[in-house]
Scaffold this motif. Structure first.
Motif, PDB file in Angstrom:
ATOM      1  N   SER A   2     -23.937 -45.015 -20.820  1.00  0.00           N
ATOM      2  CA  SER A   2     -22.600 -44.565 -21.211  1.00  0.00           C
ATOM      3  C   SER A   2     -22.264 -45.034 -22.619  1.00  0.00           C
ATOM      4  O   SER A   2     -21.595 -44.326 -23.378  1.00  0.00           O
ATOM      5  CB  SER A   2     -21.562 -45.068 -20.219  1.00  0.00           C
ATOM      6  OG  SER A   2     -21.560 -46.483 -20.168  1.00  0.00           O
ATOM      7  N   THR A   3     -22.709 -46.259 -22.990  1.00  0.00           N
ATOM      8  CA  THR A   3     -22.466 -46.771 -24.341  1.00  0.00           C
ATOM      9  C   THR A   3     -23.203 -45.930 -25.370  1.00  0.00           C
ATOM     10  O   THR A   3     -22.660 -45.608 -26.438  1.00  0.00           O
ATOM     11  CB  THR A   3     -22.913 -48.241 -24.453  1.00  0.00           C
ATOM     12  OG1 THR A   3     -22.194 -49.025 -23.502  1.00  0.00           O
ATOM     13  CG2 THR A   3     -22.646 -48.774 -25.845  1.00  0.00           C
ATOM     14  N   LEU A   4     -24.444 -45.549 -25.052  1.00  0.00           N
ATOM     15  CA  LEU A   4     -25.220 -44.707 -25.963  1.00  0.00           C
ATOM     16  C   LEU A   4     -24.549 -43.352 -26.141  1.00  0.00           C
ATOM     17  O   LEU A   4     -24.435 -42.839 -27.261  1.00  0.00           O
ATOM     18  CB  LEU A   4     -26.639 -44.531 -25.427  1.00  0.00           C
ATOM     19  CG  LEU A   4     -27.555 -43.608 -26.253  1.00  0.00           C
ATOM     20  CD1 LEU A   4     -27.703 -44.122 -27.674  1.00  0.00           C
ATOM     21  CD2 LEU A   4     -28.910 -43.468 -25.572  1.00  0.00           C
ATOM     22  N   LEU A   5     -24.059 -42.768 -25.027  1.00  0.00           N
ATOM     23  CA  LEU A   5     -23.390 -41.476 -25.100  1.00  0.00           C
ATOM     24  C   LEU A   5     -22.114 -41.580 -25.931  1.00  0.00           C
ATOM     25  O   LEU A   5     -21.827 -40.692 -26.753  1.00  0.00           O
ATOM     26  CB  LEU A   5     -23.074 -40.972 -23.695  1.00  0.00           C
ATOM     27  CG  LEU A   5     -22.423 -39.577 -23.594  1.00  0.00           C
ATOM     28  CD1 LEU A   5     -23.298 -38.519 -24.248  1.00  0.00           C
ATOM     29  CD2 LEU A   5     -22.154 -39.235 -22.137  1.00  0.00           C
ATOM     30  N   SER A   6     -21.361 -42.654 -25.751  1.00  0.00           N
ATOM     31  CA  SER A   6     -20.143 -42.854 -26.544  1.00  0.00           C
ATOM     32  C   SER A   6     -20.480 -42.996 -28.021  1.00  0.00           C
ATOM     33  O   SER A   6     -19.755 -42.486 -28.888  1.00  0.00           O
ATOM     34  CB  SER A   6     -19.390 -44.098 -26.060  1.00  0.00           C
ATOM     35  OG  SER A   6     -18.869 -43.912 -24.770  1.00  0.00           O
ATOM     36  N   ALA A   7     -21.593 -43.675 -28.310  1.00  0.00           N
ATOM     37  CA  ALA A   7     -21.999 -43.851 -29.702  1.00  0.00           C
ATOM     38  C   ALA A   7     -22.376 -42.522 -30.339  1.00  0.00           C
ATOM     39  O   ALA A   7     -22.014 -42.239 -31.489  1.00  0.00           O
ATOM     40  CB  ALA A   7     -23.170 -44.831 -29.781  1.00  0.00           C
ATOM     41  N   ILE A   8     -23.083 -41.669 -29.587  1.00  0.00           N
ATOM     42  CA  ILE A   8     -23.461 -40.350 -30.106  1.00  0.00           C
ATOM     43  C   ILE A   8     -22.230 -39.500 -30.347  1.00  0.00           C
ATOM     44  O   ILE A   8     -22.082 -38.850 -31.393  1.00  0.00           O
ATOM     45  CB  ILE A   8     -24.432 -39.656 -29.130  1.00  0.00           C
ATOM     46  CG1 ILE A   8     -25.759 -40.415 -29.068  1.00  0.00           C
ATOM     47  CG2 ILE A   8     -24.657 -38.198 -29.543  1.00  0.00           C
ATOM     48  CD1 ILE A   8     -26.699 -39.930 -27.988  1.00  0.00           C
ATOM     49  N   ARG A   9     -21.310 -39.500 -29.382  1.00  0.00           N
ATOM     50  CA  ARG A   9     -20.080 -38.723 -29.537  1.00  0.00           C
ATOM     51  C   ARG A   9     -19.245 -39.244 -30.707  1.00  0.00           C
ATOM     52  O   ARG A   9     -18.668 -38.460 -31.470  1.00  0.00           O
ATOM     53  CB  ARG A   9     -19.275 -38.780 -28.245  1.00  0.00           C
ATOM     54  CG  ARG A   9     -19.891 -37.989 -27.100  1.00  0.00           C
ATOM     55  CD  ARG A   9     -19.088 -38.173 -25.830  1.00  0.00           C
ATOM     56  NE  ARG A   9     -19.548 -37.291 -24.775  1.00  0.00           N
ATOM     57  CZ  ARG A   9     -19.089 -37.315 -23.529  1.00  0.00           C
ATOM     58  NH1 ARG A   9     -18.152 -38.202 -23.184  1.00  0.00           N
ATOM     59  NH2 ARG A   9     -19.558 -36.472 -22.625  1.00  0.00           N
ATOM     60  N   SER A  10     -19.190 -40.563 -30.856  1.00  0.00           N
ATOM     61  CA  SER A  10     -18.418 -41.149 -31.955  1.00  0.00           C
ATOM     62  C   SER A  10     -19.014 -40.774 -33.306  1.00  0.00           C
ATOM     63  O   SER A  10     -18.282 -40.506 -34.265  1.00  0.00           O
ATOM     64  CB  SER A  10     -18.364 -42.672 -31.804  1.00  0.00           C
ATOM     65  OG  SER A  10     -17.716 -43.036 -30.603  1.00  0.00           O
ATOM     66  N   CYS A  59     -14.815 -36.985 -27.906  1.00  0.00           N
ATOM     67  CA  CYS A  59     -14.941 -38.354 -27.374  1.00  0.00           C
ATOM     68  C   CYS A  59     -14.135 -38.591 -26.104  1.00  0.00           C
ATOM     69  O   CYS A  59     -14.227 -39.670 -25.512  1.00  0.00           O
ATOM     70  CB  CYS A  59     -14.509 -39.368 -28.437  1.00  0.00           C
ATOM     71  SG  CYS A  59     -15.471 -39.270 -29.957  1.00  0.00           S
ATOM     72  N   GLY A  60     -13.330 -37.623 -25.692  1.00  0.00           N
ATOM     73  CA  GLY A  60     -12.566 -37.778 -24.455  1.00  0.00           C
ATOM     74  C   GLY A  60     -11.337 -38.656 -24.579  1.00  0.00           C
ATOM     75  O   GLY A  60     -10.860 -39.198 -23.579  1.00  0.00           O
ATOM     76  N   VAL A  61     -10.784 -38.798 -25.806  1.00  0.00           N
ATOM     77  CA  VAL A  61      -9.588 -39.616 -26.015  1.00  0.00           C
ATOM     78  C   VAL A  61      -8.348 -38.726 -25.846  1.00  0.00           C
ATOM     79  O   VAL A  61      -8.010 -37.946 -26.731  1.00  0.00           O
ATOM     80  CB  VAL A  61      -9.590 -40.278 -27.408  1.00  0.00           C
ATOM     81  CG1 VAL A  61      -8.309 -41.086 -27.605  1.00  0.00           C
ATOM     82  CG2 VAL A  61     -10.815 -41.158 -27.575  1.00  0.00           C
ATOM     83  N   SER A 203     -13.283 -50.445 -35.470  1.00  0.00           N
ATOM     84  CA  SER A 203     -14.483 -49.854 -34.878  1.00  0.00           C
ATOM     85  C   SER A 203     -14.361 -48.346 -34.883  1.00  0.00           C
ATOM     86  O   SER A 203     -13.257 -47.807 -34.808  1.00  0.00           O
ATOM     87  CB  SER A 203     -14.662 -50.351 -33.439  1.00  0.00           C
ATOM     88  OG  SER A 203     -15.711 -49.654 -32.796  1.00  0.00           O
ATOM     89  N   PHE A 204     -15.493 -47.670 -34.996  1.00  0.00           N
ATOM     90  CA  PHE A 204     -15.529 -46.223 -34.835  1.00  0.00           C
ATOM     91  C   PHE A 204     -16.309 -45.836 -33.584  1.00  0.00           C
ATOM     92  O   PHE A 204     -16.800 -44.721 -33.472  1.00  0.00           O
ATOM     93  CB  PHE A 204     -16.111 -45.540 -36.076  1.00  0.00           C
ATOM     94  CG  PHE A 204     -15.069 -45.202 -37.103  1.00  0.00           C
ATOM     95  CD1 PHE A 204     -14.430 -43.974 -37.088  1.00  0.00           C
ATOM     96  CD2 PHE A 204     -14.697 -46.115 -38.071  1.00  0.00           C
ATOM     97  CE1 PHE A 204     -13.457 -43.651 -38.019  1.00  0.00           C
ATOM     98  CE2 PHE A 204     -13.727 -45.811 -39.010  1.00  0.00           C
ATOM     99  CZ  PHE A 204     -13.107 -44.568 -38.984  1.00  0.00           C
ATOM    100  N   LEU A 205     -16.413 -46.761 -32.639  1.00  0.00           N
ATOM    101  CA  LEU A 205     -17.023 -46.454 -31.355  1.00  0.00           C
ATOM    102  C   LEU A 205     -15.887 -46.135 -30.376  1.00  0.00           C
ATOM    103  O   LEU A 205     -15.237 -47.028 -29.846  1.00  0.00           O
ATOM    104  CB  LEU A 205     -17.853 -47.636 -30.848  1.00  0.00           C
ATOM    105  CG  LEU A 205     -18.581 -47.412 -29.514  1.00  0.00           C
ATOM    106  CD1 LEU A 205     -19.573 -46.253 -29.641  1.00  0.00           C
ATOM    107  CD2 LEU A 205     -19.291 -48.683 -29.072  1.00  0.00           C
ATOM    108  N   LEU A 206     -15.653 -44.859 -30.169  1.00  0.00           N
ATOM    109  CA  LEU A 206     -14.555 -44.409 -29.324  1.00  0.00           C
ATOM    110  C   LEU A 206     -15.000 -44.322 -27.875  1.00  0.00           C
ATOM    111  O   LEU A 206     -16.142 -43.941 -27.591  1.00  0.00           O
ATOM    112  CB  LEU A 206     -14.028 -43.049 -29.788  1.00  0.00           C
ATOM    113  CG  LEU A 206     -13.077 -43.045 -30.989  1.00  0.00           C
ATOM    114  CD1 LEU A 206     -13.775 -43.504 -32.266  1.00  0.00           C
ATOM    115  CD2 LEU A 206     -12.485 -41.664 -31.199  1.00  0.00           C
ATOM    116  N   ARG A 207     -14.090 -44.666 -26.967  1.00  0.00           N
ATOM    117  CA  ARG A 207     -14.358 -44.595 -25.543  1.00  0.00           C
ATOM    118  C   ARG A 207     -13.434 -43.574 -24.899  1.00  0.00           C
ATOM    119  O   ARG A 207     -12.252 -43.483 -25.271  1.00  0.00           O
ATOM    120  CB  ARG A 207     -14.143 -45.965 -24.888  1.00  0.00           C
ATOM    121  CG  ARG A 207     -15.054 -47.052 -25.392  1.00  0.00           C
ATOM    122  CD  ARG A 207     -14.919 -48.308 -24.536  1.00  0.00           C
ATOM    123  NE  ARG A 207     -13.614 -48.915 -24.707  1.00  0.00           N
ATOM    124  CZ  ARG A 207     -13.395 -50.000 -25.462  1.00  0.00           C
ATOM    125  NH1 ARG A 207     -14.390 -50.557 -26.124  1.00  0.00           N
ATOM    126  NH2 ARG A 207     -12.195 -50.519 -25.550  1.00  0.00           N
TER     127      ARG A 207
END
Length: 284
Positions: A2-10, A59-61, A203-207
Motif C-alpha cells: 500500500s505504501t508503494l502504491l501511495s508513492a506511485i500515485r503521489s 491519490c484518494g484524498v 511530505s508529498f507522499l499522499l495517503r
C-alpha cells in the motif's frame, strides 16, 4: 504494498502539478498585463481546483466540510472576515481558494514569491507577503493591506500557528490575526482542518482518506483584547481537531470548550451534518 502504491500515485500527482502549473502560471502572467484583482485571483483558484481534484482522483484524498453557513454568502461580496485556520499541510492552502466563494488574501512569507511559476503567479494576486525578519514593518503591512482588502470584501486568511504543525500537536497561537480583527472591526472565523491525516507535513507522499474541515461561528472583536480573543480561537480549533481526528489527537479533555455560540466558546461541539463536496462552488 500500500505504501508503494501511495508513492506511485503521489509521484503521478506531483507530475500533474508540475505539468499544469507552468502553462497556467504563464497564462496568469500574460493576463495580469491587462487585468488585476479578482480575474487574476479566480484564474489562479481554477488551477488550485485542478490540484485538489487531482489529489482526489489520483491519490484518494477526499474532503468533507461543515459550517459553510457561518461564512458570508457569495451574494454578500462586501462582507469581509478574517479566517484563522489550523495549518497542518499544503492541502488546505490549495483547497480554501478552490472551495470558498470569496477571494482570499493569504498572509505569507515573501520567500514563496521566488518559487518558479507558482510564486510568480502569486505575486500578481492581492495577497499580503511579509518579511518575517522585519516584524514591525511586517505588521504595518498586514494592517494596512488587511484594512484595504477587508473593506473591499476579500477574506484575509492567516495561520495563527505560523507554520505547518504535525498531526496531533499544538503550536504557539500568535495574536496577529486577532490584533488585525480588533483594528479593522472585522469578525474572526476559526477553522479546523485535518489535512495531515492524508497529506503529512513537509511530505508529498499522499495517503487516501478524508480531510474534515469545520468552520466555526464568527467571533466579534468589539471590546476584546488580542490575547484573550486568540485564546478563544485556540480553544475552539483544538477542541474541534480532537473531535474530528481522535486517532491523531486522542479524546478531548473533559470540560474543554468545543463550539462558538454567539461569539463565545461554550459547551461541547454541536456540528452541522457533514456534507461531502461533490462539486466545488461556482465562481461568484
Amino acid at each position: 504494498m500500500s505504501t508503494l502504491l501511495s508513492a506511485i500515485r503521489s509521484l503521478i500527482f506531483v507530475i500533474v502539478l508540475i505539468v499544469t502549473v507552468i502553462p497556467w502560471a504563464l497564462g496568469v502572467l500574460l493576463l495580469s498585463v491587462f487585468r488585476r484583482g479578482d480575474p487574476i485571483y479566480w484564474a489562479c483558484a481554477n488551477w488550485l481546483k485542478i490540484a485538489i481534484w487531482s489529489a482526489r482522483w489520483i491519490c484518494g484524498v477526499r474532503w468533507r466540510i461543515q459550517g459553510m453557513d457561518n461564512l458570508p454568502t457569495a451574494a454578500d461580496r462586501r462582507a469581509g472576515v478574517i479566517l484563522l485556520s489550523k495549518h497542518q499541510s499544503t492541502w488546505e492552502t490549495f483547497a480554501y481558494p478552490a472551495l470558498l466563494s470569496h477571494p482570499l488574501a493569504y498572509v505569507f512569507k515573501r520567500e514563496l514569491l521566488y518559487v518558479p511559476f507558482f510564486g510568480w503567479a502569486m505575486a500578481r494576486m492581492d495577497m499580503i507577503h511579509i518579511d518575517r525578519g522585519r516584524r514591525a514593518e511586517a505588521w504595518t503591512k498586514v494592517l494596512t493591506q488587511g484594512k484595504r482588502l477587508g473593506a473591499q470584501g476579500n477574506w484575509v486568511i492567516m495561520f495563527p500557528e505560523g507554520t505547518r504543525i504535525p498531526r496531533g500537536q499544538v503550536g504557539e497561537y500568535k495574536t496577529g490575526g486577532t490584533r488585525l480583527a480588533i483594528e479593522t472591526g472585522l469578525p474572526v472565523v476559526p477553522i479546523a482542518a485535518t489535512a495531515a491525516r492524508c497529506w503529512p507535513r513537509k511530505s508529498f507522499l499522499l495517503r487516501p482518506g478524508v480531510v474534515d474541515i469545520s468552520i466555526g461561528r464568527p467571533i466579534r472583536p468589539e471590546g476584546r483584547e488580542p490575547a484573550e480573543m486568540m485564546a478563544e480561537v485556540k480553544a475552539w480549533i483544538e477542541a474541534e481537531m480532537r473531535r474530528l481526528d481522535p486517532d491523531g489527537y486522542g479524546p478531548p479533555p473533559s470540560g474543554v470548550a468545543g463550539s462558538v455560540e454567539g461569539g463565545t466558546a461554550s459547551g461541547p461541539a454541536q456540528p452541522d451534518p457533514l456534507q461531502a463536496l461533490s462539486q466545488p462552488p461556482s465562481r461568484p
